[in-house]
Design a protein around this motif. Sequence first.
Motif, short mmCIF file in Angstrom:
data_model
loop_
_atom_site.label_atom_id
_atom_site.label_comp_id
_atom_site.label_asym_id
_atom_site.label_seq_id
_atom_site.Cartn_x
_atom_site.Cartn_y
_atom_site.Cartn_z
N PHE A 53 0.84 -1.20 0.00
CA PHE A 53 0.00 0.00 0.00
C PHE A 53 0.87 1.26 0.00
O PHE A 53 0.65 2.20 -0.77
N VAL A 69 3.96 1.53 -1.05
CA VAL A 69 4.63 1.69 -2.34
C VAL A 69 3.68 2.29 -3.36
O VAL A 69 4.04 3.19 -4.13
N ARG A 77 5.22 6.11 -3.91
CA ARG A 77 6.19 6.12 -5.00
C ARG A 77 5.57 6.70 -6.26
O ARG A 77 4.41 6.45 -6.57
N ASN A 103 6.87 6.28 -9.44
CA ASN A 103 7.10 5.51 -10.65
C ASN A 103 5.96 4.53 -10.88
O ASN A 103 5.58 3.77 -10.00
N VAL A 109 5.64 1.82 -12.81
CA VAL A 109 5.96 0.39 -12.74
C VAL A 109 6.10 -0.05 -11.29
O VAL A 109 5.61 -1.12 -10.90
N LYS A 110 6.74 0.81 -10.49
CA LYS A 110 6.89 0.49 -9.07
C LYS A 110 5.53 0.40 -8.40
O LYS A 110 5.29 -0.45 -7.54
N ILE A 165 2.79 -0.61 -9.77
CA ILE A 165 2.16 -1.89 -10.13
C ILE A 165 2.79 -3.03 -9.34
O ILE A 165 2.10 -3.95 -8.88
N ILE A 166 4.13 -2.95 -9.12
CA ILE A 166 4.77 -3.98 -8.31
C ILE A 166 4.24 -3.92 -6.87
O ILE A 166 3.98 -4.95 -6.24
N ASN A 192 1.09 -5.64 -6.72
CA ASN A 192 1.27 -7.09 -6.71
C ASN A 192 1.61 -7.60 -5.32
O ASN A 192 1.14 -8.67 -4.93
N ILE A 193 2.43 -6.83 -4.58
CA ILE A 193 2.75 -7.25 -3.21
C ILE A 193 1.49 -7.25 -2.35
O ILE A 193 1.22 -8.19 -1.59
N THR A 237 -4.67 -8.80 -15.30
CA THR A 237 -4.91 -7.37 -15.06
C THR A 237 -3.59 -6.61 -14.93
O THR A 237 -3.50 -5.45 -15.33
N THR A 238 -2.55 -7.28 -14.39
CA THR A 238 -1.23 -6.65 -14.35
C THR A 238 -0.75 -6.33 -15.76
O THR A 238 -0.20 -5.25 -16.01
N ALA A 239 -0.98 -7.28 -16.68
CA ALA A 239 -0.58 -7.04 -18.06
C ALA A 239 -1.31 -5.84 -18.63
O ALA A 239 -0.73 -5.00 -19.33
N LEU A 259 0.27 -2.75 -17.18
CA LEU A 259 1.58 -2.48 -17.77
C LEU A 259 1.44 -1.92 -19.17
O LEU A 259 2.21 -1.05 -19.59
N VAL A 319 0.81 1.59 -18.87
CA VAL A 319 2.05 2.30 -18.57
C VAL A 319 2.85 2.56 -19.85
O VAL A 319 3.38 3.66 -20.07
N TYR A 369 10.35 -13.42 -4.82
CA TYR A 369 9.20 -13.28 -3.93
C TYR A 369 8.12 -14.30 -4.32
O TYR A 369 7.57 -15.00 -3.46
N LEU A 377 6.71 -10.17 -18.35
CA LEU A 377 5.93 -8.99 -18.75
C LEU A 377 6.54 -7.71 -18.19
O LEU A 377 6.63 -6.69 -18.87
N MET A 378 6.98 -7.79 -16.90
CA MET A 378 7.61 -6.62 -16.29
C MET A 378 8.86 -6.24 -17.06
O MET A 378 9.11 -5.05 -17.34
N THR A 424 8.00 -4.51 -20.19
CA THR A 424 7.63 -3.11 -19.96
C THR A 424 8.86 -2.25 -19.72
O THR A 424 8.95 -1.13 -20.23
N GLU A 431 14.30 4.41 -11.39
CA GLU A 431 13.24 5.13 -10.72
C GLU A 431 13.83 6.42 -10.18
O GLU A 431 14.91 6.43 -9.60
N ALA A 461 -9.22 -8.73 -20.23
CA ALA A 461 -7.90 -8.14 -20.04
C ALA A 461 -7.03 -8.37 -21.27
O ALA A 461 -6.32 -7.47 -21.73
N VAL A 484 -5.40 -5.48 -23.65
CA VAL A 484 -3.98 -5.33 -23.99
C VAL A 484 -3.81 -5.26 -25.49
O VAL A 484 -3.05 -4.43 -26.02
N PHE A 537 3.47 -7.12 -26.52
CA PHE A 537 4.54 -6.37 -25.84
C PHE A 537 5.82 -6.43 -26.66
O PHE A 537 6.50 -5.42 -26.84
#
Lengths: 122, 206, 138
Positions: free
Chosen positions: A21, A23, A27, A29, A31-32, A34-35, A38-39, A92-94, A97, A100, B29, B60-61, B64, B72, B154, B158, C133
């Motif tokens: 939360f 992050v 933050r 950024n 991409v950060k 979205i990471i 994910n956490i 959904t992450t895709a 991204l 982004v 992780y 995927l990350m 991107t 950052e 989704a 994309v 992508f």
Amino acid sequence: MDFFLGHYNYWIFIFLMMLGFYVVVARGNLVKKIIGLNIFQASVFLLYISIGKVLGGTAPIIIDGYGTDPVIYSNPLPHVLILTAIVVGVATTALGLSLVVRINEAYGTIEEDEISEMDREP
Amino acid sequence: MLLAFLAIISLAIMRLRNLFGVVMLGGIYSLLMASIFVILDAVDVAFTEAAVGAGISTILMLGTLALTTSREKIPMHTPLLPLVVTFVTGAMLVYGTWDMPAFGSAEAPPNQHVAPYYLEQGMVETGVPNIVTAVLASYRGYDTLGELAVIFTAGIGVLLLLGRRRDPARVPAKSEFASKNSAGGTETTSATEENKSCSSSGGTAA
Amino acid sequence: MRHHVILRVVAKLSIPFIFLFALYVQFHGDFGPGGGFQAGVIFGAAFILYALIFGLDNALKVAPINVVIFFIAAGLLLFAGVGVAALLYGGKFLDYGVLASDFVAGQHLGILLVELGVGITVAAVMIAVFFTFADRGR
């Protein structure tokens, strides 16, 4: 002590959730962010699965007979929910991204501050 | 122990500014999470997490990052307010755990509702020994259909956002974004787009 | 990546086994850990490995994007179609018991088909997302 042993897993999940939360909120950024999401999501998965665990149980795959044997099984319902949620999560992450990437093409940056700066200027 | 590792890695993810490193830590992780799922008897979930989290989402990350940037920048504003918000929310959630059932108890309400029915009758009613599959496909078929529709949407999203335009008659490259916006019918976004291009041209002139 | 001989050889050797494993996970999901979601992801991962090692152009020759998009829809339609078929046989939507002569066999058949639909859509979405992508990056 019993209380601590029975509950410390929840506290770690809450720690992870709040970290994600933080992050997301703090933050800039994208991409950060979205990471961080994910956490956050991962901590919810862990919470569900740990609720479904039964001590001394085993994976809910019935081996012999028709389920009448006295083996203890863990709760299969959270497994089902989280199994689908993980794959939906990556889809959904895709999507996020790809947004982004489009933002980067339109603005030339993925830092939130710079983007809002550009929007503010007339 | 594994949970402690998880906490340490997530802290490292928060601190690190090199996004490539962050993505790699994200893969670790996910693998750690998969091993925790195995310990918690969720073999199917562990399987999915190992394949999805450590495989697809890392790729995927990285894709991107290849399309954008991998450093950052340091945010301009101070993170005081987010810190307060997260601490307050976290404290409230910890307070909420006082009423939670202890870890692994068979008498917990979630393990008493429909789960015993699935475990006793699932094999009899569907003939499938893996109860997770039985519940996924049969008892909760609607749910899974909905989830699949989400994945479908989704994927289509994309493709729409990043897919290459097949029609060569449309205007290429630079004005692509603006034309798409105005085609979408939102007047305001195309206006801001014009403003932005004006301001950037003004900036170069100055 | 075209010049790395070791990568190419290892990829070439392992990709068939990844496909085989994906099919095993798909159709053995009733009896062990596995199922449509996992199998779809593994199937997609094999294609992604191929695209990473041999280049996107070769991968697009194997799986043209139009075909992949077709499969995205086909999997979802298969899932919904099983439900509608159950309706036509006189049962409820997604109630597989009526699909075969006896209830348990019908359930088993329905679960197999539904998992296949899930696997197809998930695999196709993963492949399509990666291809778009990668295509954007050129």
